[in-house]
Design a protein around this motif. Structure first.
Motif, PDB file in Angstrom:
ATOM      1  N   UNK A   1       0.820  -1.216   0.000  1.00  0.00           N
ATOM      2  CA  UNK A   1       0.000   0.000   0.000  1.00  0.00           C
ATOM      3  C   UNK A   1       0.857   1.272   0.000  1.00  0.00           C
ATOM      4  N   UNK A   2       2.169   1.111   0.236  1.00  0.00           N
ATOM      5  CA  UNK A   2       3.000   2.315   0.410  1.00  0.00           C
ATOM      6  C   UNK A   2       4.167   2.452  -0.557  1.00  0.00           C
ATOM      7  N   UNK A   3       4.557   1.386  -1.208  1.00  0.00           N
ATOM      8  CA  UNK A   3       5.705   1.486  -2.108  1.00  0.00           C
ATOM      9  C   UNK A   3       5.319   0.960  -3.487  1.00  0.00           C
ATOM     10  N   UNK A   4       6.155   1.310  -4.450  1.00  0.00           N
ATOM     11  CA  UNK A   4       5.851   0.907  -5.820  1.00  0.00           C
ATOM     12  C   UNK A   4       5.935  -0.610  -5.992  1.00  0.00           C
ATOM     13  N   UNK A   5       7.000  -1.209  -5.461  1.00  0.00           N
ATOM     14  CA  UNK A   5       7.179  -2.647  -5.639  1.00  0.00           C
ATOM     15  C   UNK A   5       7.517  -3.316  -4.303  1.00  0.00           C
ATOM     16  N   UNK A   6       6.488  -3.769  -3.629  1.00  0.00           N
ATOM     17  CA  UNK A   6       6.662  -4.334  -2.281  1.00  0.00           C
ATOM     18  C   UNK A   6       7.529  -5.588  -2.301  1.00  0.00           C
ATOM     19  N   UNK A   7       7.551  -6.279  -3.436  1.00  0.00           N
ATOM     20  CA  UNK A   7       8.354  -7.517  -3.493  1.00  0.00           C
ATOM     21  C   UNK A   7       9.852  -7.243  -3.536  1.00  0.00           C
ATOM     22  N   UNK A   8      10.202  -5.993  -3.805  1.00  0.00           N
ATOM     23  CA  UNK A   8      11.637  -5.647  -3.832  1.00  0.00           C
ATOM     24  C   UNK A   8      12.138  -5.152  -2.469  1.00  0.00           C
ATOM     25  N   UNK A   9      11.238  -5.059  -1.492  1.00  0.00           N
ATOM     26  CA  UNK A   9      11.663  -4.642  -0.147  1.00  0.00           C
ATOM     27  C   UNK A   9      11.958  -5.897   0.656  1.00  0.00           C
TER      28      UNK A   9
END
Ligand code: PEP
Length: 252
Positions: free
Chosen positions: A193-201
């Motif tokens: 909900x907060x970043x462009x690509x959560x899978x990259x965090x």
């Protein structure tokens, strides 16, 4: 993201002689296919930085000031850490939240200060046992994560989040794989909900990780590695944990 990240948190342990021996062993046995960082007490940053120079293990610190400089006796700024080529810094560890009364807002500002100097903050979140048992765990995590979003709307993509249930830290009682995955998924959905690509965090798990539990924990769908306290103070268990991370990345 396939490669896992394993971060050692030495806490307030070590001396110059022991650090050298420990790191020599670790560097000698470090497997390929895993990213690794060692977060050491401030006085040892120069020594450990020199030992790790040009090697595959990154240098990390355990705290950073929210301020950039000036009359803050005892504090260490993000720019000072960057000056020693520190790459990672732990912020909001539960020991600092509890013993130094660091609020969610302070943790958010510390993460922002770290990012401002080009460091990667490893932001620790996690509930106490009482909070878990009263059913408030998600609410606590949400509060901790939302405080971060308030400070870092455009930079969240660059943080590492470490889920560390307070009741599992240093107790020998790791959370079960099911408990961990449930929270990691919760964090991943929050990130979405907060970043462009959560899978990259990267989302790490920390709390009594040992060689025999590491493989299962790192193999969880939302686990990108671990933050390791006690088991990082000896070469053998730490290397086994790193091997587990490397092999779980290969098989995922
Ligand atoms: C920690 O201090 O971040 C930690 C995870 O400690 P331990 O592995 O000893 O539980």
């Amino acid at each position: 993201m396939k490669r896992k990240l394993v971060v050692a948190n030495w806490k307030m342990n070590g001396d110059r002689a022991r650090n050298r021996v420990l790191l020599d062993y670790i560097l000698g046995g470090m497997p390929s296919g895993v990213d690794c960082a060692v977060c050491v007490p401030f006085p040892y940053l120069p020594q450990v930085g020199e030992i790790l120079e040009g090697r595959a293990i990154a240098l990390g610190a355990q705290d950073v000031s929210e301020f950039s400089g000036g009359a803050y006796t005892g504090d260490v700024s993000a720019a000072m850490l960057a000056d020693w080529r520190v790459r990672f810094v732990v912020v909001g560890h539960s020991e600092r939240r509890a013993l130094h009364l660091e609020s969610d807002d302070v943790v958010g500002r510390k993460a922002a200060a770290a990012l401002g100097s080009g460091l990667t903050p490893i932001v620790c979140v996690g509930e106490t046992l009482a909070e878990r048992e009263s059913g408030a765990a998600e609410q606590v995590l949400l509060r901790q994560l939302d405080a971060l979003a308030a400070v870092l709307p455009s930079e969240l993509q660059r943080v590492v989040v470490a889920y560390e249930p307070v009741w599992a830290i240093g107790t020998g009682r790791a959370a079960t794989a099911e408990q961990v995955q449930e929270v990691l998924y919760f964090v991943r959905r929050w990130l979405a909900r907060h970043v462009e690509d959560a899978n990259q965090v990267r989302i790490l798990y920390g709390g009594s990780v040992k060689p025999d539990t590491a493989r299962q924990l790192f193999g969880l769908p939302d686990a990108n590695g671990g933050l390791i306290g006690g088991a990082s103070l000896e070469a053998q268990p730490f290397l086994e944990i790193c091997r587990a991370a490397a092999s779980s990345a290969r098989s995922s």
